[in-house]
Design a protein around this motif. Structure first.
Motif, PDB file in Angstrom:
ATOM      1  N   SER A  87      39.813   6.166  55.752  1.00  0.00           N
ATOM      2  CA  SER A  87      38.564   6.416  55.858  1.00  0.00           C
ATOM      3  C   SER A  87      38.191   7.931  55.559  1.00  0.00           C
ATOM      4  O   SER A  87      39.210   8.691  55.720  1.00  0.00           O
ATOM      5  N   GLY A  88      36.921   8.323  55.491  1.00  0.00           N
ATOM      6  CA  GLY A  88      36.674   9.741  55.213  1.00  0.00           C
ATOM      7  C   GLY A  88      36.869  10.745  56.393  1.00  0.00           C
ATOM      8  O   GLY A  88      37.227  10.284  57.565  1.00  0.00           O
ATOM      9  N   PRO A  89      37.224  11.890  56.170  1.00  0.00           N
ATOM     10  CA  PRO A  89      37.275  13.019  56.996  1.00  0.00           C
ATOM     11  C   PRO A  89      36.296  12.880  58.075  1.00  0.00           C
ATOM     12  O   PRO A  89      36.800  13.186  59.403  1.00  0.00           O
ATOM     13  N   GLU A 121      46.180  33.055  57.669  1.00  0.00           N
ATOM     14  CA  GLU A 121      45.864  34.483  57.221  1.00  0.00           C
ATOM     15  C   GLU A 121      46.330  34.728  55.686  1.00  0.00           C
ATOM     16  O   GLU A 121      45.858  35.217  54.954  1.00  0.00           O
ATOM     17  N   TYR A 122      47.646  33.771  55.273  1.00  0.00           N
ATOM     18  CA  TYR A 122      47.994  33.764  53.805  1.00  0.00           C
ATOM     19  C   TYR A 122      46.653  33.150  53.076  1.00  0.00           C
ATOM     20  O   TYR A 122      46.400  33.734  51.896  1.00  0.00           O
ATOM     21  N   MET A 123      46.062  32.426  53.497  1.00  0.00           N
ATOM     22  CA  MET A 123      44.941  31.656  52.514  1.00  0.00           C
ATOM     23  C   MET A 123      43.629  32.757  52.592  1.00  0.00           C
ATOM     24  O   MET A 123      42.519  32.440  51.958  1.00  0.00           O
ATOM     25  N   GLY A 124      43.529  33.888  53.197  1.00  0.00           N
ATOM     26  CA  GLY A 124      42.609  34.854  53.372  1.00  0.00           C
ATOM     27  C   GLY A 124      42.024  34.853  54.660  1.00  0.00           C
ATOM     28  O   GLY A 124      40.676  35.653  54.754  1.00  0.00           O
ATOM     29  N   GLU A 140      35.886  30.833  52.088  1.00  0.00           N
ATOM     30  CA  GLU A 140      35.499  29.490  51.703  1.00  0.00           C
ATOM     31  C   GLU A 140      36.752  28.959  50.865  1.00  0.00           C
ATOM     32  O   GLU A 140      37.631  29.759  50.426  1.00  0.00           O
ATOM     33  N   GLY A 141      36.746  27.817  50.733  1.00  0.00           N
ATOM     34  CA  GLY A 141      37.950  27.399  49.930  1.00  0.00           C
ATOM     35  C   GLY A 141      38.415  26.033  50.609  1.00  0.00           C
ATOM     36  O   GLY A 141      38.527  25.783  51.732  1.00  0.00           O
ATOM     37  N   ARG A 142      38.757  25.066  49.855  1.00  0.00           N
ATOM     38  CA  ARG A 142      39.393  23.610  50.202  1.00  0.00           C
ATOM     39  C   ARG A 142      40.560  24.078  51.108  1.00  0.00           C
ATOM     40  O   ARG A 142      40.712  23.112  52.115  1.00  0.00           O
ATOM     41  N   ALA A 143      41.554  24.724  50.812  1.00  0.00           N
ATOM     42  CA  ALA A 143      42.726  24.949  51.497  1.00  0.00           C
ATOM     43  C   ALA A 143      42.491  25.348  53.133  1.00  0.00           C
ATOM     44  O   ALA A 143      42.966  24.748  53.785  1.00  0.00           O
ATOM     45  N   VAL A 144      41.436  26.343  53.102  1.00  0.00           N
ATOM     46  CA  VAL A 144      40.857  26.713  54.279  1.00  0.00           C
ATOM     47  C   VAL A 144      40.249  25.579  55.276  1.00  0.00           C
ATOM     48  O   VAL A 144      40.322  25.518  56.319  1.00  0.00           O
ATOM     49  N   ASP A 145      39.473  24.923  54.480  1.00  0.00           N
ATOM     50  CA  ASP A 145      38.648  23.788  54.939  1.00  0.00           C
ATOM     51  C   ASP A 145      39.730  22.781  55.867  1.00  0.00           C
ATOM     52  O   ASP A 145      39.315  22.622  56.822  1.00  0.00           O
ATOM     53  N   TYR A 146      40.962  22.749  55.061  1.00  0.00           N
ATOM     54  CA  TYR A 146      41.733  21.584  55.786  1.00  0.00           C
ATOM     55  C   TYR A 146      42.326  22.497  57.049  1.00  0.00           C
ATOM     56  O   TYR A 146      42.617  21.801  57.960  1.00  0.00           O
ATOM     57  N   MET A 148      41.020  24.659  59.007  1.00  0.00           N
ATOM     58  CA  MET A 148      39.945  24.544  60.153  1.00  0.00           C
ATOM     59  C   MET A 148      39.859  23.027  60.609  1.00  0.00           C
ATOM     60  O   MET A 148      39.456  22.931  61.742  1.00  0.00           O
ATOM     61  N   TRP A 149      39.993  22.048  59.590  1.00  0.00           N
ATOM     62  CA  TRP A 149      40.131  20.670  60.270  1.00  0.00           C
ATOM     63  C   TRP A 149      41.138  20.420  60.990  1.00  0.00           C
ATOM     64  O   TRP A 149      41.169  19.802  62.260  1.00  0.00           O
ATOM     65  N   MET A 150      42.372  20.859  60.788  1.00  0.00           N
ATOM     66  CA  MET A 150      43.461  20.805  61.552  1.00  0.00           C
ATOM     67  C   MET A 150      43.215  21.462  63.074  1.00  0.00           C
ATOM     68  O   MET A 150      43.649  21.118  64.103  1.00  0.00           O
ATOM     69  N   LEU A 151      42.741  22.788  62.933  1.00  0.00           N
ATOM     70  CA  LEU A 151      42.377  23.448  64.037  1.00  0.00           C
ATOM     71  C   LEU A 151      41.450  22.730  64.997  1.00  0.00           C
ATOM     72  O   LEU A 151      41.619  22.448  66.194  1.00  0.00           O
ATOM     73  N   GLU A 152      40.381  22.229  64.599  1.00  0.00           N
ATOM     74  CA  GLU A 152      39.457  21.272  65.394  1.00  0.00           C
ATOM     75  C   GLU A 152      40.190  20.132  65.921  1.00  0.00           C
ATOM     76  O   GLU A 152      40.020  19.773  66.848  1.00  0.00           O
ATOM     77  N   THR A 153      40.633  19.143  64.855  1.00  0.00           N
ATOM     78  CA  THR A 153      41.137  17.901  65.434  1.00  0.00           C
ATOM     79  C   THR A 153      42.467  17.941  66.444  1.00  0.00           C
ATOM     80  O   THR A 153      42.621  17.040  67.160  1.00  0.00           O
ATOM     81  N   ARG A 154      43.048  19.100  66.187  1.00  0.00           N
ATOM     82  CA  ARG A 154      44.157  19.135  67.040  1.00  0.00           C
ATOM     83  C   ARG A 154      43.815  20.110  68.345  1.00  0.00           C
ATOM     84  O   ARG A 154      44.566  20.304  69.250  1.00  0.00           O
ATOM     85  N   ASN A 155      42.611  20.283  68.469  1.00  0.00           N
ATOM     86  CA  ASN A 155      42.081  21.201  69.588  1.00  0.00           C
ATOM     87  C   ASN A 155      43.029  22.460  69.662  1.00  0.00           C
ATOM     88  O   ASN A 155      43.489  22.669  70.789  1.00  0.00           O
TER      89      ASN A 155
END
Length: 174
Positions: A87-89, A121-124, A140-146, A148-155
């Protein structure tokens, strides 16, 4: 004491109302699923309409928070009908939110704050301390979006902020 009893009764009524809404939404989905499964295979027009109605019922279920493991199981079973389809993110993020809630907001058993911050930090990405609060500076950027998603979903935000505060304290001490 009367206020506390009234508040408890109100909280219980709210919980029962939410549960009833989840159960009602699941009942609607079951009705639409049953109708869809009863249609003749050669009636594509009616099948298309029934599939749309069933999908709408699924979206209604996913809009409601889980309050029990049973609710979460229902959502998982709706999502993972086919093991080859993910399913979608937004759906997956919602499930993680439900899991965190049901887990009492406990720390993630898998999140590695140091590894996350290093990659961020490596991703800017960066951070600043503002009046004792940590503010993440997210490029901005797809890699950082991922990330941030990890940060939020893993609390993991608190763990990352604690690590940054530790760094700040170490720098000030040296």
């Amino acid at each position: 004491m009367a206020t506390t009893t009234q508040q408890a009764a109100g909280d219980h009524a709210t919980t029962v109302a939410r549960k009833r809404r989840f159960d009602e939404a699941l009942d609607v989905w079951r009705e639409r699923d049953e109708f869809l499964s009863s249609l003749p295979y050669d009636d594509q027009t009616r099948i298309d309409v029934a599939v749309d109605a069933k999908c709408a019922a699924e979206h209604a279920i996913f809009a409601l928070p889980c309050e029990t493991i049973h609710d979460l199981r229902a959502k998982l079973e709706l999502i993972f009908v086919d093991p080859d389809v993910l399913s979608g993110p937004e759906i997956v993020s919602g499930l993680f939110k439900d899991v965190r809630t049901l887990d009492g907001g406990a720390s993630s058993p898998t999140f590695n704050a140091a590894a996350w911050l290093r990659h961020f930090e490596y991703m800017g990405g960066g951070w600043i301390e503002r009046e004792g609060d940590i503010v993440l500076m997210v490029p901005e950027g797809r890699a950082v979006d991922y990330s941030m998603w990890m940060l939020e979903t893993r609390n993991g935000r608190k763990a990352v902020h604690d690590l940054i505060r530790q760094r700040i304290a170490e720098r000030r001490a040296s």
